[in-house]
Design a protein around this motif. Structure first.
Motif, PDB file in Angstrom:
ATOM      1  N   GLN A  18       0.688  -1.034  -0.030  1.00 40.47           N
ATOM      2  CA  GLN A  18      -0.058  -0.250  -0.050  1.00 40.47           C
ATOM      3  C   GLN A  18       0.685   1.163   0.072  1.00 40.47           C
ATOM      4  OE1 GLN A  18      -3.459   0.053  -0.487  1.00 40.47           O
ATOM      5  NE2 GLN A  18      -2.999   2.295  -0.820  1.00 40.47           N
ATOM      6  N   ALA A  19       1.911   1.266   0.732  1.00 43.46           N
ATOM      7  CA  ALA A  19       2.899   2.370   0.848  1.00 43.46           C
ATOM      8  C   ALA A  19       3.541   2.773  -0.732  1.00 43.46           C
ATOM      9  CB  ALA A  19       3.852   2.263   1.827  1.00 43.46           C
ATOM     10  N   VAL A  20       3.828   1.642  -1.194  1.00 43.13           N
ATOM     11  CA  VAL A  20       4.360   1.951  -2.483  1.00 43.13           C
ATOM     12  C   VAL A  20       3.224   2.280  -3.439  1.00 43.13           C
ATOM     13  CG1 VAL A  20       5.169   0.752  -4.590  1.00 43.13           C
ATOM     14  CG2 VAL A  20       6.252  -0.136  -2.310  1.00 43.13           C
ATOM     15  N   ARG A  21       2.161   1.675  -3.659  1.00 47.91           N
ATOM     16  CA  ARG A  21       1.011   2.193  -4.478  1.00 47.91           C
ATOM     17  C   ARG A  21       0.729   3.581  -4.040  1.00 47.91           C
ATOM     18  NH1 ARG A  21      -2.304  -1.120  -2.392  1.00 47.91           N
ATOM     19  NH2 ARG A  21      -2.155  -2.748  -4.048  1.00 47.91           N
ATOM     20  N   ASP A  22       0.531   4.036  -2.806  1.00 48.87           N
ATOM     21  CA  ASP A  22       0.222   5.499  -2.512  1.00 48.87           C
ATOM     22  C   ASP A  22       1.408   6.350  -3.034  1.00 48.87           C
ATOM     23  OD1 ASP A  22      -1.914   4.386  -1.281  1.00 48.87           O
ATOM     24  OD2 ASP A  22      -1.126   4.828   0.549  1.00 48.87           O
ATOM     25  N   ALA A  23       2.665   5.884  -3.082  1.00 45.53           N
ATOM     26  CA  ALA A  23       3.789   6.715  -3.512  1.00 45.53           C
ATOM     27  C   ALA A  23       3.555   6.906  -4.984  1.00 45.53           C
ATOM     28  CB  ALA A  23       5.000   6.082  -3.238  1.00 45.53           C
ATOM     29  N   VAL A  24       3.223   5.783  -5.688  1.00 49.21           N
ATOM     30  CA  VAL A  24       3.117   5.932  -7.361  1.00 49.21           C
ATOM     31  C   VAL A  24       1.935   6.691  -7.820  1.00 49.21           C
ATOM     32  CG1 VAL A  24       3.118   4.740  -9.371  1.00 49.21           C
ATOM     33  CG2 VAL A  24       4.380   3.670  -7.486  1.00 49.21           C
ATOM     34  N   LEU A  25       0.836   6.598  -6.942  1.00 47.36           N
ATOM     35  CA  LEU A  25      -0.133   7.474  -7.229  1.00 47.36           C
ATOM     36  C   LEU A  25       0.084   8.932  -6.972  1.00 47.36           C
ATOM     37  CD1 LEU A  25      -3.111   4.801  -5.931  1.00 47.36           C
ATOM     38  CD2 LEU A  25      -2.474   5.480  -8.343  1.00 47.36           C
ATOM     39  N   ALA A  26       0.456   9.096  -5.842  1.00 45.72           N
ATOM     40  CA  ALA A  26       0.981  10.503  -5.820  1.00 45.72           C
ATOM     41  C   ALA A  26       1.715  11.242  -6.806  1.00 45.72           C
ATOM     42  CB  ALA A  26       1.528  10.693  -4.489  1.00 45.72           C
ATOM     43  N   ALA A  27       2.610  10.359  -7.395  1.00 44.43           N
ATOM     44  CA  ALA A  27       3.448  10.983  -8.291  1.00 44.43           C
ATOM     45  C   ALA A  27       2.967  11.195  -9.716  1.00 44.43           C
ATOM     46  CB  ALA A  27       4.860   9.879  -8.691  1.00 44.43           C
ATOM     47  N   ILE A  28       1.658  10.617  -9.870  1.00 39.32           N
ATOM     48  CA  ILE A  28       1.221  10.857 -11.333  1.00 39.32           C
ATOM     49  C   ILE A  28       0.874  12.006 -11.801  1.00 39.32           C
ATOM     50  CG2 ILE A  28      -0.897  10.138 -12.518  1.00 39.32           C
ATOM     51  CD1 ILE A  28      -0.870   7.384 -11.371  1.00 39.32           C
ATOM     52  N   PRO A  29       0.061  12.952 -10.912  1.00 38.07           N
ATOM     53  CA  PRO A  29      -0.145  14.370 -11.285  1.00 38.07           C
ATOM     54  C   PRO A  29       1.149  15.167 -11.601  1.00 38.07           C
ATOM     55  CG  PRO A  29      -1.253  13.837  -9.386  1.00 38.07           C
ATOM     56  CD  PRO A  29      -0.389  12.701  -9.589  1.00 38.07           C
ATOM     57  N   LYS A  30       2.369  14.881 -10.743  1.00 40.95           N
ATOM     58  CA  LYS A  30       3.403  15.736 -10.964  1.00 40.95           C
ATOM     59  C   LYS A  30       4.249  15.220 -12.139  1.00 40.95           C
ATOM     60  CE  LYS A  30       4.062  15.644  -5.956  1.00 40.95           C
ATOM     61  NZ  LYS A  30       4.558  15.196  -4.658  1.00 40.95           N
ATOM     62  N   VAL A  31       4.159  13.869 -12.511  1.00 42.31           N
ATOM     63  CA  VAL A  31       4.985  13.443 -13.890  1.00 42.31           C
ATOM     64  C   VAL A  31       3.942  13.952 -15.100  1.00 42.31           C
ATOM     65  CG1 VAL A  31       5.447  11.271 -15.035  1.00 42.31           C
ATOM     66  CG2 VAL A  31       5.657  11.533 -12.580  1.00 42.31           C
ATOM     67  N   HIS A  32       2.560  13.973 -15.037  1.00 48.45           N
ATOM     68  CA  HIS A  32       1.912  14.420 -16.049  1.00 48.45           C
ATOM     69  C   HIS A  32       2.174  15.972 -16.596  1.00 48.45           C
ATOM     70  CE1 HIS A  32      -1.627  11.278 -15.794  1.00 48.45           C
ATOM     71  NE2 HIS A  32      -0.605  10.961 -16.510  1.00 48.45           N
ATOM     72  N   ASP A  33       2.422  16.794 -15.352  1.00 50.32           N
ATOM     73  CA  ASP A  33       2.951  18.019 -15.615  1.00 50.32           C
ATOM     74  C   ASP A  33       4.255  18.186 -16.289  1.00 50.32           C
ATOM     75  OD1 ASP A  33       0.380  19.043 -14.563  1.00 50.32           O
ATOM     76  OD2 ASP A  33       1.364  19.332 -12.541  1.00 50.32           O
ATOM     77  N   GLU A  34       5.266  17.276 -16.530  1.00 52.50           N
ATOM     78  CA  GLU A  34       6.428  17.460 -16.977  1.00 52.50           C
ATOM     79  C   GLU A  34       6.316  17.502 -18.487  1.00 52.50           C
ATOM     80  OE1 GLU A  34       9.142  14.182 -15.773  1.00 52.50           O
ATOM     81  OE2 GLU A  34       8.772  14.503 -13.570  1.00 52.50           O
ATOM     82  N   PRO A  35       7.271  18.444 -18.898  1.00 51.59           N
ATOM     83  CA  PRO A  35       7.205  18.813 -20.289  1.00 51.59           C
ATOM     84  C   PRO A  35       7.351  17.379 -21.190  1.00 51.59           C
ATOM     85  CG  PRO A  35       8.533  20.340 -19.219  1.00 51.59           C
ATOM     86  CD  PRO A  35       8.199  19.142 -18.346  1.00 51.59           C
ATOM     87  N   GLY A  36       6.651  17.248 -22.090  1.00 56.01           N
ATOM     88  CA  GLY A  36       6.804  16.151 -22.966  1.00 56.01           C
ATOM     89  C   GLY A  36       5.967  14.782 -22.425  1.00 56.01           C
ATOM     90  N   CYS A  37       5.584  14.920 -21.229  1.00 54.09           N
ATOM     91  CA  CYS A  37       4.733  13.533 -20.664  1.00 54.09           C
ATOM     92  C   CYS A  37       3.563  13.345 -21.481  1.00 54.09           C
ATOM     93  CB  CYS A  37       4.562  13.926 -19.471  1.00 54.09           C
ATOM     94  SG  CYS A  37       3.660  12.095 -18.444  1.00 54.09           S
TER      95      CYS A  37
END
Length: 50
Positions: A18-37
């Motif tokens: 669950q901790a790993v799942r939560d960390a990856v899910l929290a990263a999704i919006p940040k990664v989507h904001d990266e140029p070219g994603c």
């Protein structure tokens, strides 16, 4: 620029799923904001808790 596709396999330690799942899910919006994603998503295997 050519499209690059990256596939990663993450195998959390037992009890940390669950901790790993939560960390990856929290990263999704940040990664989507990266140029070219184009896409960043979490896919989980079924029938295997890790």
């Amino acid at each position: 620029m050519p499209e690059v596709i990256v596939v990663a396999t993450i195998s959390p330690q037992p009890g940390e799923e669950q901790a790993v799942r939560d960390a990856v899910l929290a990263a999704i919006p940040k990664v989507h904001d990266e140029p070219g994603c184009v896409k960043y998503a979490l896919h989980e295997a079924t029938g295997d808790s890790t």
